[in-house]
Design a protein around this motif. Structure first.
Motif, PDB file in Angstrom:
ATOM      1  N   PHE A   1      -2.932  -0.077 -10.948  1.00  0.00           N
ATOM      2  CA  PHE A   1      -3.859  -1.050 -10.168  1.00  0.00           C
ATOM      3  C   PHE A   1      -2.853  -1.739  -9.157  1.00  0.00           C
ATOM      4  O   PHE A   1      -2.636  -3.009  -9.222  1.00  0.00           O
ATOM      5  CB  PHE A   1      -4.196  -2.214 -11.182  1.00  0.00           C
ATOM      6  CG  PHE A   1      -4.731  -1.854 -12.386  1.00  0.00           C
ATOM      7  CD1 PHE A   1      -6.132  -1.359 -12.226  1.00  0.00           C
ATOM      8  CD2 PHE A   1      -4.537  -1.736 -13.832  1.00  0.00           C
ATOM      9  CE1 PHE A   1      -6.915  -0.861 -13.329  1.00  0.00           C
ATOM     10  CE2 PHE A   1      -5.112  -0.951 -14.568  1.00  0.00           C
ATOM     11  CZ  PHE A   1      -6.391  -0.699 -14.417  1.00  0.00           C
ATOM     12  N   PHE A   2      -2.560  -0.973  -8.180  1.00  0.00           N
ATOM     13  CA  PHE A   2      -1.616  -1.301  -6.998  1.00  0.00           C
ATOM     14  C   PHE A   2      -2.852  -1.815  -6.003  1.00  0.00           C
ATOM     15  O   PHE A   2      -3.695  -1.545  -5.979  1.00  0.00           O
ATOM     16  CB  PHE A   2      -1.051  -0.009  -6.337  1.00  0.00           C
ATOM     17  CG  PHE A   2      -0.191   0.719  -7.266  1.00  0.00           C
ATOM     18  CD1 PHE A   2       1.214   0.174  -7.602  1.00  0.00           C
ATOM     19  CD2 PHE A   2      -0.694   1.793  -8.016  1.00  0.00           C
ATOM     20  CE1 PHE A   2       1.993   0.720  -8.397  1.00  0.00           C
ATOM     21  CE2 PHE A   2       0.444   2.338  -8.683  1.00  0.00           C
ATOM     22  CZ  PHE A   2       1.621   1.847  -8.958  1.00  0.00           C
ATOM     23  N   ASP A   3      -2.130  -2.675  -5.295  1.00  0.00           N
ATOM     24  CA  ASP A   3      -2.807  -3.240  -3.836  1.00  0.00           C
ATOM     25  C   ASP A   3      -2.522  -2.010  -2.801  1.00  0.00           C
ATOM     26  O   ASP A   3      -1.421  -1.917  -2.267  1.00  0.00           O
ATOM     27  CB  ASP A   3      -1.906  -4.444  -3.323  1.00  0.00           C
ATOM     28  CG  ASP A   3      -2.637  -4.950  -2.170  1.00  0.00           C
ATOM     29  OD1 ASP A   3      -3.613  -4.478  -1.715  1.00  0.00           O
ATOM     30  OD2 ASP A   3      -2.320  -6.255  -1.715  1.00  0.00           O
ATOM     31  N   LYS A   4      -3.323  -1.265  -2.745  1.00  0.00           N
ATOM     32  CA  LYS A   4      -3.189   0.174  -2.057  1.00  0.00           C
ATOM     33  C   LYS A   4      -3.034  -0.066  -0.780  1.00  0.00           C
ATOM     34  O   LYS A   4      -2.254   0.572  -0.083  1.00  0.00           O
ATOM     35  CB  LYS A   4      -4.319   0.968  -2.435  1.00  0.00           C
ATOM     36  CG  LYS A   4      -4.513   1.491  -3.718  1.00  0.00           C
ATOM     37  CD  LYS A   4      -5.831   2.459  -3.892  1.00  0.00           C
ATOM     38  CE  LYS A   4      -6.024   2.721  -5.476  1.00  0.00           C
ATOM     39  NZ  LYS A   4      -7.063   3.547  -5.809  1.00  0.00           N
ATOM     40  N   THR A   5      -3.657  -1.001   0.142  1.00  0.00           N
ATOM     41  CA  THR A   5      -3.560  -1.127   1.360  1.00  0.00           C
ATOM     42  C   THR A   5      -2.129  -1.485   1.866  1.00  0.00           C
ATOM     43  O   THR A   5      -1.470  -0.677   2.587  1.00  0.00           O
ATOM     44  CB  THR A   5      -4.790  -2.177   1.857  1.00  0.00           C
ATOM     45  OG1 THR A   5      -4.640  -3.163   1.380  1.00  0.00           O
ATOM     46  CG2 THR A   5      -6.162  -1.488   1.741  1.00  0.00           C
ATOM     47  N   GLN A   6      -1.609  -2.314   1.113  1.00  0.00           N
ATOM     48  CA  GLN A   6      -0.291  -2.921   1.494  1.00  0.00           C
ATOM     49  C   GLN A   6       0.791  -1.905   1.077  1.00  0.00           C
ATOM     50  O   GLN A   6       1.578  -1.633   1.807  1.00  0.00           O
ATOM     51  CB  GLN A   6      -0.099  -4.443   0.829  1.00  0.00           C
ATOM     52  CG  GLN A   6      -0.590  -5.386   1.341  1.00  0.00           C
ATOM     53  CD  GLN A   6       0.047  -6.876   0.767  1.00  0.00           C
ATOM     54  OE1 GLN A   6       0.106  -6.781  -0.522  1.00  0.00           O
ATOM     55  NE2 GLN A   6       0.271  -7.810   1.568  1.00  0.00           N
ATOM     56  N   LEU A   7       0.686  -1.409  -0.147  1.00  0.00           N
ATOM     57  CA  LEU A   7       1.601  -0.374  -0.410  1.00  0.00           C
ATOM     58  C   LEU A   7       1.460   0.860   0.383  1.00  0.00           C
ATOM     59  O   LEU A   7       2.669   1.590   0.775  1.00  0.00           O
ATOM     60  CB  LEU A   7       1.274  -0.100  -2.013  1.00  0.00           C
ATOM     61  CG  LEU A   7       2.329   0.719  -2.686  1.00  0.00           C
ATOM     62  CD1 LEU A   7       3.807  -0.037  -2.762  1.00  0.00           C
ATOM     63  CD2 LEU A   7       1.919   1.293  -3.952  1.00  0.00           C
ATOM     64  N   ALA A   9       0.756   1.089   3.454  1.00  0.00           N
ATOM     65  CA  ALA A   9       1.135   0.500   4.754  1.00  0.00           C
ATOM     66  C   ALA A   9       2.809   0.635   4.682  1.00  0.00           C
ATOM     67  O   ALA A   9       3.511   1.281   5.731  1.00  0.00           O
ATOM     68  CB  ALA A   9       0.671  -0.474   5.024  1.00  0.00           C
ATOM     69  N   LEU A  10       3.351   0.004   3.738  1.00  0.00           N
ATOM     70  CA  LEU A  10       4.984   0.266   3.382  1.00  0.00           C
ATOM     71  C   LEU A  10       5.176   1.623   3.384  1.00  0.00           C
ATOM     72  O   LEU A  10       6.558   2.023   3.939  1.00  0.00           O
ATOM     73  CB  LEU A  10       5.296  -0.425   2.057  1.00  0.00           C
ATOM     74  CG  LEU A  10       4.981  -2.238   2.348  1.00  0.00           C
ATOM     75  CD1 LEU A  10       5.348  -3.027   1.217  1.00  0.00           C
ATOM     76  CD2 LEU A  10       6.104  -2.642   3.619  1.00  0.00           C
ATOM     77  N   ILE A  11       4.704   2.557   2.720  1.00  0.00           N
ATOM     78  CA  ILE A  11       5.046   3.774   2.423  1.00  0.00           C
ATOM     79  C   ILE A  11       5.003   4.488   3.524  1.00  0.00           C
ATOM     80  O   ILE A  11       5.775   5.287   3.978  1.00  0.00           O
ATOM     81  CB  ILE A  11       4.336   4.500   1.215  1.00  0.00           C
ATOM     82  CG1 ILE A  11       4.331   3.848  -0.134  1.00  0.00           C
ATOM     83  CG2 ILE A  11       4.287   6.055   1.232  1.00  0.00           C
ATOM     84  CD1 ILE A  11       3.659   4.263  -1.237  1.00  0.00           C
ATOM     85  N   ALA A  12       3.848   4.340   4.325  1.00  0.00           N
ATOM     86  CA  ALA A  12       3.920   5.104   5.851  1.00  0.00           C
ATOM     87  C   ALA A  12       4.827   4.740   6.629  1.00  0.00           C
ATOM     88  O   ALA A  12       5.611   5.448   7.367  1.00  0.00           O
ATOM     89  CB  ALA A  12       2.520   4.585   6.435  1.00  0.00           C
ATOM     90  N   LEU A  66      13.662   0.376   5.102  1.00  0.00           N
ATOM     91  CA  LEU A  66      12.795  -0.808   5.258  1.00  0.00           C
ATOM     92  C   LEU A  66      13.610  -1.987   5.207  1.00  0.00           C
ATOM     93  O   LEU A  66      14.784  -2.104   4.659  1.00  0.00           O
ATOM     94  CB  LEU A  66      12.111  -0.742   4.212  1.00  0.00           C
ATOM     95  CG  LEU A  66      10.845   0.162   3.871  1.00  0.00           C
ATOM     96  CD1 LEU A  66      10.140  -0.061   2.561  1.00  0.00           C
ATOM     97  CD2 LEU A  66       9.708   0.199   4.906  1.00  0.00           C
ATOM     98  N   GLY A  67      13.379  -3.003   6.077  1.00  0.00           N
ATOM     99  CA  GLY A  67      13.971  -4.302   5.871  1.00  0.00           C
ATOM    100  C   GLY A  67      14.021  -4.789   4.539  1.00  0.00           C
ATOM    101  O   GLY A  67      13.055  -4.590   4.016  1.00  0.00           O
ATOM    102  N   PRO A  68      14.826  -5.826   4.444  1.00  0.00           N
ATOM    103  CA  PRO A  68      15.031  -6.643   3.075  1.00  0.00           C
ATOM    104  C   PRO A  68      13.597  -7.160   2.713  1.00  0.00           C
ATOM    105  O   PRO A  68      13.233  -6.885   1.731  1.00  0.00           O
ATOM    106  CB  PRO A  68      15.943  -7.573   3.381  1.00  0.00           C
ATOM    107  CG  PRO A  68      16.655  -7.245   4.609  1.00  0.00           C
ATOM    108  CD  PRO A  68      15.713  -6.298   5.288  1.00  0.00           C
ATOM    109  N   SER A  69      12.820  -7.733   3.614  1.00  0.00           N
ATOM    110  CA  SER A  69      11.581  -8.272   2.976  1.00  0.00           C
ATOM    111  C   SER A  69      10.554  -7.169   2.908  1.00  0.00           C
ATOM    112  O   SER A  69       9.859  -7.496   1.556  1.00  0.00           O
ATOM    113  CB  SER A  69      11.039  -9.139   4.107  1.00  0.00           C
ATOM    114  OG  SER A  69      10.674  -8.444   5.419  1.00  0.00           O
TER     115      SER A  69
END
Length: 176
Positions: A1-7, A9-12, A66-69
């Motif tokens: 149940f991940f927030d797929k869009t944000q996740l 985007a971060l993986i990309a 990736l940056g810290p945030s």
């Protein structure tokens, strides 16, 4: 149940940085080779190539991650998505839903905790997330159908219990 869009985007973004890091690593090797080849003909240029390679190498560990945030965001998203739950945990949860019905959260949690050694609070969080996002599952209709059949069995068993109890109460000495 991940927030797929944000996740996603971060993986990309992480993949893009990994590609750039790989390209920088190749460029570093090229600069070191050029420095070695230029050593004979032009020592000043060899030093310049070596310095460029050194500067690029120093940036490899910091500039291409990736940056810290973003890293913290990714970590939080993965934790919220129950990434440590296995297929066995999921099946155990679904079996408990079928046995207990969706409303009996305490017994569902207890059953799943017994089978999987997970914390009750984590199972309760999973239960809440499941009912918020179950329609994102590929075969959610099948799952809900099984849960509803289990709830019907529970309702029928409860109805039979109540009918038996009322029949027993009608008799002063039911065991004779």
């Amino acid at each position: 149940f991940f927030d797929k869009t944000q996740l996603y985007a971060l993986i990309a973004k992480e993949d893009e940085l990994a590609t750039k890091r790989h390209e920088a690593l190749i460029k570093t090797k090229e600069l070191r080779n050029q420095a070695a080849n230029a050593q004979k003909d032009d020592p000043a240029q060899a030093v310049e190539f070596a310095q460029l390679a050194e500067a690029l190498e120093l940036r490899l560990d910091t500039d291409f991650e990736l940056g810290p945030s973003d890293a913290e965001n990714k970590k939080i998203l993965l934790e919220e998505g129950f990434s440590d739950w296995t297929r066995k945990d999921y099946r155990s949860f679904l079996a408990a839903l079928e046995r207990r019905g969706r409303a009996d959260v305490q017994n569902i949690c207890r059953d799943v905790a017994t089978e999987t050694n997970r914390q009750l609070a984590q199972i309760e969080r999973y239960h809440n997330a499941f009912w918020r996002k179950y329609q994102e599952l590929p075969e959610w209709e099948k799952i809900i159908d099984k849960v509803q059949k289990g709830e019907k069995r529970l309702a029928r068993a409860n109805e039979i219990r109540q009918l038996l109890a009322s029949k027993v109460q009608r008799h002063a000495s039911p065991w004779q």
